[in-house]
Scaffold this active site. Structure first.
Site, PDB file in Angstrom:
ATOM      1  N   SER A 140       4.859  50.493  -5.629  1.00  0.00           N
ATOM      2  CA  SER A 140       3.532  50.347  -5.021  1.00  0.00           C
ATOM      3  C   SER A 140       2.829  51.691  -4.926  1.00  0.00           C
ATOM      4  CB  SER A 140       3.691  49.755  -3.614  1.00  0.00           C
ATOM      5  OG  SER A 140       2.502  49.890  -2.875  1.00  0.00           O
ATOM      6  N   TYR A 165       6.913  49.722   4.712  1.00  0.00           N
ATOM      7  CA  TYR A 165       6.736  49.101   3.392  1.00  0.00           C
ATOM      8  C   TYR A 165       6.808  50.162   2.293  1.00  0.00           C
ATOM      9  CZ  TYR A 165       4.366  47.052  -0.639  1.00  0.00           C
ATOM     10  OH  TYR A 165       4.045  46.629  -1.907  1.00  0.00           O
TER      11      TYR A 165
END
Length: 352
Positions: A140, A165
């Site tokens: 990501s 995350y």
């Protein structure tokens, strides 16, 4: 330009997170474009967002008949993953299963440890014990944290995550590197930048804003509208993955005679960040054009500029030069075109 060294025709491919936004679109593309291909898809169908969307995506994949096999389970379940590999012997693995979302990781950290760390470890272990030609996995843009240098390059240090995350995605890259080095597993990580499009994730801004505007609720625009995002249309993401799948990093030995890790990381982003206020303006124009909202809708009455949220970053901006050099590909769908397709889908799906 790389020469493709992995052939997808007549292969068995495992796609984890197959009911997800990227997973379903990738699977549909692979089943459409390649002959005698078989996709084994696994997804635990969590209720992180409306499962109706996940089942809608799966319905589309069922029309491919026996070429698509769906398993409803979690990759965090080691015995399930082991059985899956022993039964189907996938030659290529695309790991897209993950708990997504920056803000949710602040309130529900357990979900991230289970899916993103334990789940990914199980996939790595299975790849280690079976002859897998190429492991492609989702990372990501969040790994860049608060890096000041833009555009973000895969050569930059990414040691300052601002959310759990992001930390789990950076951990995936490190785990994959270790397995590539120890067991010569060819792996490629892809850092996705703000993926959007029809039937996407409802927690993403463009979708969430649309839902709220229809209900007459106020939308909050963070950092007073001064955030910039590299919005990447779903078809561009899928095109990038399909190309990357077909070239596994080469196995070779270093001067010490030991394997050099067959390991790569690429950014897939639009390479042109958009200001959030401009993004909202385009979204409202396309929602009116698609007749999702009325022509005289009072947007100003439903907009609120607020400060930055915990875990968010002010800008995401991808340097996609390596992707362009190695695969001759650069995402090119304009934000207006992408939001137009989303608005038309939304009208059809929710308001028919």
């Amino acid at each position: 330009m790389v020469n493709y060294n992995v052939y997808l025709t007549s292969k068995t491919i495992l796609v984890t997170g197959v009911a997800g936004f990227i997973g379903a679109n990738l699977t549909k593309r692979l089943l459409t474009d390649f002959k005698d291909i078989r996709i084994i898809g696994i997804d635990s169908i969590t209720d992180y967002y409306n499962v109706r969307l996940k089942y809608e995506r799966l319905e589309e994949l069922k029309r491919f008949g026996d070429s698509f096999v769906f398993i409803k389970d979690s990759i965090a379940n080691k015995s399930v993953v082991e059985t899956l590999f022993a039964t189907y012997h996938p030659q290529i693995v695309v790991n897209l299963a993950a708990q997504a979302g920056v803000r949710y990781s602040i309130t529900n950290p357990d979900a991230y440890i289970e899916s993103n760390l334990i789940g990914f470890y199980n996939i790595l272990e299975a790849c280690r014990h079976h002859e897998v030609e190429h492991l492609v996995y989702a990372s990501s843009s969040s790994v860049y944290g608060t890096n000041k240098k833009v555009p973000y390059s895969t050569d930059d240090k990414v040691d300052n995550p601002v959310s759990l995350y992001a930390a789990t995605k950076k951990s995936n890259e490190l785990m994959a590197h270790a397995y590539s080095k120890l067991y010569n597993i060819p792996s490629t990580g892809l850092r996705f930048f703000t993926v959007y499009g029809p039937c996407g994730r409802p927690d993403m801004a463009y979708f969430d804003f649309t839902n709220k505007l229809i209900k007459g609720e106020t939308i909050q625009i963070f950092n007073y509208g001064n955030c910039k995002r590299d919005f990447t249309y779903i078809d561009d993401i899928v095109e990038g993955i399909v190309r990357v799948m077909q070239h596994a990093p080469e196995k070779e030995n270093g001067e010490d005679g030991l394997p050099i890790p067959p390991y790569k990381i690429y950014n897939i982003g639009n390479n042109s960040p958009e200001n959030l206020l401009d993004f909202v303006t385009i979204l409202q124009e396309e929602l009116i054009a698609a007749k999702v909202l009325l022509v005289d809708y009072d947007f100003e009455a439903h907009k609120e500029l607020v400060s930055m949220q915990a875990g968010d970053v002010p800008v995401t901006y991808a340097d996609t030069t390596p992707l362009e050099e190695d695969f001759g590909f650069k995402p090119s769908t304009s934000l207006r075109e992408g939001l137009k397709r989303f608005a038309e889908w939304y009208k059809e799906f929710y308001q028919k």
